[in-house]
Design a protein around this motif. Structure first.
Motif, PDB file in Angstrom:
ATOM      1  N   ALA A  11       0.851  -1.186   0.000  1.00  0.00           N
ATOM      2  CA  ALA A  11       0.000   0.000   0.000  1.00  0.00           C
ATOM      3  C   ALA A  11       0.890   1.241   0.000  1.00  0.00           C
ATOM      4  O   ALA A  11       1.816   1.343   0.801  1.00  0.00           O
ATOM      5  CB  ALA A  11      -0.904   0.000   1.232  1.00  0.00           C
ATOM      6  N   PHE A  12       0.594   2.163  -0.909  1.00  0.00           N
ATOM      7  CA  PHE A  12       1.404   3.362  -1.049  1.00  0.00           C
ATOM      8  C   PHE A  12       0.549   4.621  -0.949  1.00  0.00           C
ATOM      9  O   PHE A  12      -0.560   4.670  -1.472  1.00  0.00           O
ATOM     10  CB  PHE A  12       2.106   3.402  -2.413  1.00  0.00           C
ATOM     11  CG  PHE A  12       3.029   2.259  -2.651  1.00  0.00           C
ATOM     12  CD1 PHE A  12       4.185   2.114  -1.908  1.00  0.00           C
ATOM     13  CD2 PHE A  12       2.744   1.317  -3.618  1.00  0.00           C
ATOM     14  CE1 PHE A  12       5.047   1.057  -2.129  1.00  0.00           C
ATOM     15  CE2 PHE A  12       3.591   0.254  -3.856  1.00  0.00           C
ATOM     16  CZ  PHE A  12       4.748   0.125  -3.112  1.00  0.00           C
ATOM     17  N   CYS A  13       1.087   5.638  -0.298  1.00  0.00           N
ATOM     18  CA  CYS A  13       0.524   6.984  -0.339  1.00  0.00           C
ATOM     19  C   CYS A  13       1.707   7.952  -0.229  1.00  0.00           C
ATOM     20  O   CYS A  13       2.854   7.520  -0.124  1.00  0.00           O
ATOM     21  CB  CYS A  13      -0.528   7.214   0.746  1.00  0.00           C
ATOM     22  SG  CYS A  13       0.065   7.164   2.435  1.00  0.00           S
ATOM     23  N   ILE A  14       1.456   9.211  -0.271  1.00  0.00           N
ATOM     24  CA  ILE A  14       2.555  10.173  -0.324  1.00  0.00           C
ATOM     25  C   ILE A  14       3.429  10.119   0.928  1.00  0.00           C
ATOM     26  O   ILE A  14       4.631   9.923   0.857  1.00  0.00           O
ATOM     27  CB  ILE A  14       2.033  11.605  -0.558  1.00  0.00           C
ATOM     28  CG1 ILE A  14       1.388  11.698  -1.939  1.00  0.00           C
ATOM     29  CG2 ILE A  14       3.162  12.634  -0.442  1.00  0.00           C
ATOM     30  CD1 ILE A  14       0.660  12.993  -2.217  1.00  0.00           C
ATOM     31  N   HIS A  15       2.814  10.276   2.091  1.00  0.00           N
ATOM     32  CA  HIS A  15       3.605  10.401   3.324  1.00  0.00           C
ATOM     33  C   HIS A  15       3.758   9.104   4.108  1.00  0.00           C
ATOM     34  O   HIS A  15       4.524   9.059   5.069  1.00  0.00           O
ATOM     35  CB  HIS A  15       2.996  11.481   4.227  1.00  0.00           C
ATOM     36  CG  HIS A  15       2.964  12.817   3.568  1.00  0.00           C
ATOM     37  ND1 HIS A  15       4.095  13.513   3.225  1.00  0.00           N
ATOM     38  CD2 HIS A  15       1.915  13.583   3.163  1.00  0.00           C
ATOM     39  CE1 HIS A  15       3.755  14.650   2.648  1.00  0.00           C
ATOM     40  NE2 HIS A  15       2.445  14.711   2.583  1.00  0.00           N
ATOM     41  N   ASN A  16       3.044   8.053   3.717  1.00  0.00           N
ATOM     42  CA  ASN A  16       3.087   6.775   4.424  1.00  0.00           C
ATOM     43  C   ASN A  16       2.854   6.974   5.919  1.00  0.00           C
ATOM     44  O   ASN A  16       3.467   6.350   6.757  1.00  0.00           O
ATOM     45  CB  ASN A  16       4.417   6.044   4.167  1.00  0.00           C
ATOM     46  CG  ASN A  16       4.422   4.615   4.672  1.00  0.00           C
ATOM     47  OD1 ASN A  16       5.386   4.186   5.296  1.00  0.00           O
ATOM     48  ND2 ASN A  16       3.381   3.870   4.432  1.00  0.00           N
ATOM     49  N   ILE A  83      -1.443  -1.188  -4.201  1.00  0.00           N
ATOM     50  CA  ILE A  83      -2.571  -0.329  -3.871  1.00  0.00           C
ATOM     51  C   ILE A  83      -2.051   1.086  -3.684  1.00  0.00           C
ATOM     52  O   ILE A  83      -1.237   1.335  -2.795  1.00  0.00           O
ATOM     53  CB  ILE A  83      -3.266  -0.800  -2.579  1.00  0.00           C
ATOM     54  CG1 ILE A  83      -3.696  -2.263  -2.711  1.00  0.00           C
ATOM     55  CG2 ILE A  83      -4.449   0.107  -2.252  1.00  0.00           C
ATOM     56  CD1 ILE A  83      -4.018  -2.923  -1.390  1.00  0.00           C
ATOM     57  N   THR A  84      -2.496   1.997  -4.536  1.00  0.00           N
ATOM     58  CA  THR A  84      -2.109   3.395  -4.392  1.00  0.00           C
ATOM     59  C   THR A  84      -3.252   4.159  -3.745  1.00  0.00           C
ATOM     60  O   THR A  84      -4.427   3.883  -4.010  1.00  0.00           O
ATOM     61  CB  THR A  84      -1.734   4.023  -5.747  1.00  0.00           C
ATOM     62  OG1 THR A  84      -2.857   3.962  -6.624  1.00  0.00           O
ATOM     63  CG2 THR A  84      -0.545   3.310  -6.366  1.00  0.00           C
ATOM     64  N   MET A  85      -2.891   5.089  -2.893  1.00  0.00           N
ATOM     65  CA  MET A  85      -3.880   5.858  -2.138  1.00  0.00           C
ATOM     66  C   MET A  85      -3.510   7.331  -2.151  1.00  0.00           C
ATOM     67  O   MET A  85      -3.349   7.959  -1.115  1.00  0.00           O
ATOM     68  CB  MET A  85      -3.940   5.352  -0.695  1.00  0.00           C
ATOM     69  CG  MET A  85      -4.274   3.896  -0.556  1.00  0.00           C
ATOM     70  SD  MET A  85      -4.290   3.434   1.177  1.00  0.00           S
ATOM     71  CE  MET A  85      -4.617   1.703   1.060  1.00  0.00           C
ATOM     72  N   GLY A  86      -3.313   7.860  -3.333  1.00  0.00           N
ATOM     73  CA  GLY A  86      -3.032   9.284  -3.424  1.00  0.00           C
ATOM     74  C   GLY A  86      -1.596   9.638  -3.733  1.00  0.00           C
ATOM     75  O   GLY A  86      -1.212  10.785  -3.567  1.00  0.00           O
TER      76      GLY A  86
END
Length: 139
Positions: A11-16, A83-86
């Protein structure tokens, strides 16, 4: 996909520090040892969002010891499901990977009341993904 043994998801997002941490925690919690899980961010924060930690604690999942990590191409390459989240265009794309882009509100700067609905959406999506993969949720 079912029956192939252990799966891997990241799972990935900008700031984790929020969404991807919750996604990884739910995957780990609900899939037991059937999914190898990672999370990372394209510009990791220094710490996980305290409101996210509190919201996850409310559902019995402790992520207080988690640290934001930097997104690496290797993490993506080793995953069956990404999974990308932004994180937008900063997430690397590799052929043969299954990509899911979960559009979710960003919990950054939000209190626990605002984080709860995001947490619940992530849990529902993780449960749906596990069902698609033929992996029974443990809880």
């Amino acid at each position: 996909m079912p029956g192939r043994g252990t799966r891997s998801a990241c799972a990935f997002c900008i700031h984790n520090a929020g969404r991807s941490q919750m996604g990884a925690a739910f995957l780990t919690h609900l899939a037991a040892d059937h999914v190898e899980v990672c999370s990372a961010g394209s510009a990791p924060a220094d710490t996980v969002n305290p409101a996210v930690v509190e919201a996850m604690k409310e559902v019995g999942i402790d992520i207080s010891t988690q640290k934001p990590k930097v997104l690496t191409p290797e993490a993506v390459q080793s995953s069956d499901v990404v999974i990308t989240m932004g994180c937008g265009d900063t997430c690397p794309v590799f052929p043969g990977k299954r990509y899911l882009d979960w559009q979710l509100d960003d919990p950054a700067g939000q209190g626990v009341d605002a984080v709860r609905p995001i947490r619940d959406q992530i849990e529902q999506r993780v449960r749906g993904l596990l069902a698609e993969l033929g992996i029974p949720a443990t809880v």
